[in-house]
Design a protein around this motif. Structure first.
Motif, PDB file in Angstrom:
ATOM      1  N   ILE A 173       0.841  -1.201   0.000  1.00  0.00           N
ATOM      2  CA  ILE A 173       0.000   0.000   0.000  1.00  0.00           C
ATOM      3  C   ILE A 173       0.879   1.255   0.000  1.00  0.00           C
ATOM      4  O   ILE A 173       0.630   2.208  -0.746  1.00  0.00           O
ATOM      5  N   ASN A 174       1.921   1.232   0.818  1.00  0.00           N
ATOM      6  CA  ASN A 174       2.827   2.391   0.868  1.00  0.00           C
ATOM      7  C   ASN A 174       3.524   2.610  -0.471  1.00  0.00           C
ATOM      8  O   ASN A 174       3.668   3.750  -0.928  1.00  0.00           O
ATOM      9  N   VAL A 179       2.473   1.757  -3.491  1.00  0.00           N
ATOM     10  CA  VAL A 179       1.506   2.264  -4.474  1.00  0.00           C
ATOM     11  C   VAL A 179       1.271   3.759  -4.271  1.00  0.00           C
ATOM     12  O   VAL A 179       1.294   4.552  -5.215  1.00  0.00           O
ATOM     13  N   SER A 180       1.084   4.132  -3.018  1.00  0.00           N
ATOM     14  CA  SER A 180       0.796   5.534  -2.716  1.00  0.00           C
ATOM     15  C   SER A 180       1.975   6.443  -3.099  1.00  0.00           C
ATOM     16  O   SER A 180       1.782   7.501  -3.709  1.00  0.00           O
ATOM     17  N   GLU A 208       2.380   6.608  -6.981  1.00  0.00           N
ATOM     18  CA  GLU A 208       1.364   7.481  -7.575  1.00  0.00           C
ATOM     19  C   GLU A 208       1.755   8.953  -7.436  1.00  0.00           C
ATOM     20  O   GLU A 208       1.606   9.742  -8.373  1.00  0.00           O
ATOM     21  N   ARG A 262      -2.456   7.566 -11.301  1.00  0.00           N
ATOM     22  CA  ARG A 262      -3.329   6.900 -10.329  1.00  0.00           C
ATOM     23  C   ARG A 262      -3.705   5.520 -10.855  1.00  0.00           C
ATOM     24  O   ARG A 262      -4.083   5.378 -12.017  1.00  0.00           O
ATOM     25  N   PHE A 263      -3.582   4.532 -10.000  1.00  0.00           N
ATOM     26  CA  PHE A 263      -4.000   3.185 -10.336  1.00  0.00           C
ATOM     27  C   PHE A 263      -5.455   3.004  -9.909  1.00  0.00           C
ATOM     28  O   PHE A 263      -5.877   3.516  -8.873  1.00  0.00           O
ATOM     29  N   ALA A 264      -6.204   2.227 -10.709  1.00  0.00           N
ATOM     30  CA  ALA A 264      -7.614   1.994 -10.384  1.00  0.00           C
ATOM     31  C   ALA A 264      -7.757   0.754  -9.511  1.00  0.00           C
ATOM     32  O   ALA A 264      -6.867  -0.105  -9.465  1.00  0.00           O
ATOM     33  N   LEU A 265      -8.893   0.671  -8.843  1.00  0.00           N
ATOM     34  CA  LEU A 265      -9.192  -0.484  -8.002  1.00  0.00           C
ATOM     35  C   LEU A 265      -9.135  -1.762  -8.852  1.00  0.00           C
ATOM     36  O   LEU A 265      -9.751  -1.832  -9.907  1.00  0.00           O
ATOM     37  N   GLY A 266      -8.401  -2.761  -8.428  1.00  0.00           N
ATOM     38  CA  GLY A 266      -8.310  -4.034  -9.149  1.00  0.00           C
ATOM     39  C   GLY A 266      -7.230  -4.086 -10.208  1.00  0.00           C
ATOM     40  O   GLY A 266      -6.881  -5.150 -10.707  1.00  0.00           O
ATOM     41  N   LEU A 280      -4.051  -3.525 -10.072  1.00  0.00           N
ATOM     42  CA  LEU A 280      -2.735  -4.039  -9.688  1.00  0.00           C
ATOM     43  C   LEU A 280      -2.749  -5.538  -9.399  1.00  0.00           C
ATOM     44  O   LEU A 280      -1.704  -6.163  -9.302  1.00  0.00           O
TER      45      LEU A 280
END
Lengths: 138, 79
Positions: B41-42, B44-45, B48, B54-58, B60
């Motif tokens: 999570i860190n 990805v954040s 970005e 920005r990555f969308a839900l699902g 990755l």
């Protein structure tokens, strides 16, 4: 308590509330943490060190960052994942405080918001600032 | 791809708290120490914000390694 869902949140969204650390809160923190460093319990020692009075525990003042996230922004659906905090200036007992936070980033893929937060004196002086990493489960 | 990989290198080192870490296109959570769910999570954040994407839900969940992520990043950076 606020109950924002992921779709309600956006960059720039903010919240602020008033707070104050009281003498009983200091006593409870001392009891719970066992941190009896004289800077926090001995006014004479604190003055010798150049402070005006006993200094509020940094992690006691930081509990308001938990409140900001868990109660207000985003509130019910929050899971606090990390805090990076700087204690910029001393906070004293009974000092009127303002706690502020603003969303600075949202990650849709991992449902994470980052909040830039700070605690200010009533004159607007920054006493503490923090980056809060918050998961949102709704 | 190398330019993106070069920019990712210090991000991975900082987030995974390993100054000696060397990532390649084949690197993944399976072969990199400390790449757990919260570190993911860190990562990805931070990625970005660093790359202004920005990555969308699902999006990755189908990626197998850093190389796959770089390919996805290249597509987003062209938009």
């Amino acid at each position: 308590m606020n109950s924002y869902s992921w779709s309600d949140l956006h960059v720039g969204m903010s919240h602020a509330f008033a707070a104050v650390v009281t003498a009983p809160m200091m006593c409870h923190f001392l009891e719970d943490s066992g941190d009896d460093n004289p800077l926090h319990v001995d006014a004479a020692f604190a003055r010798e060190q150049g402070f005006d009075d006993v200094v509020v525990y940094g992690l006691l003042s930081a509990n308001y960052y938990s409140t900001l996230v868990g109660v207000y922004l985003p509130g019910r659906h929050a899971v606090l994942q990390g805090i990076q905090v700087d204690f910029v200036r001393p906070i004293y007992v009974d000092m009127p405080l303002k706690v502020r936070g603003e969303i600075v980033h949202l990650s849709d893929a991992v449902r994470r918001v980052e909040i830039a937060a700070r605690i200010e004196s009533d004159s607007g002086e920054v006493l503490s600032k923090a980056k809060l990493k918050v998961g949102v489960r709704d | 791809m190398n330019e993106i990989l070069d920019r990712l290198q210090p991000i991975f080192r900082e987030v995974l708290e390993n100054d000696d870490l060397v990532i390649t296109e084949m690197s993944s959570a399976k072969n990199i120490e400390n790449w757990d769910s919260l570190a993911h999570i860190n990562l990805v954040s931070v990625i970005e914000q660093e790359f202004k994407i920005r990555f969308a839900l699902g999006e990755l969940e189908t990626l197998n390694n850093v190389g796959d992520m770089i390919e996805l990043m290249k597509k987003k950076m062209k938009r």
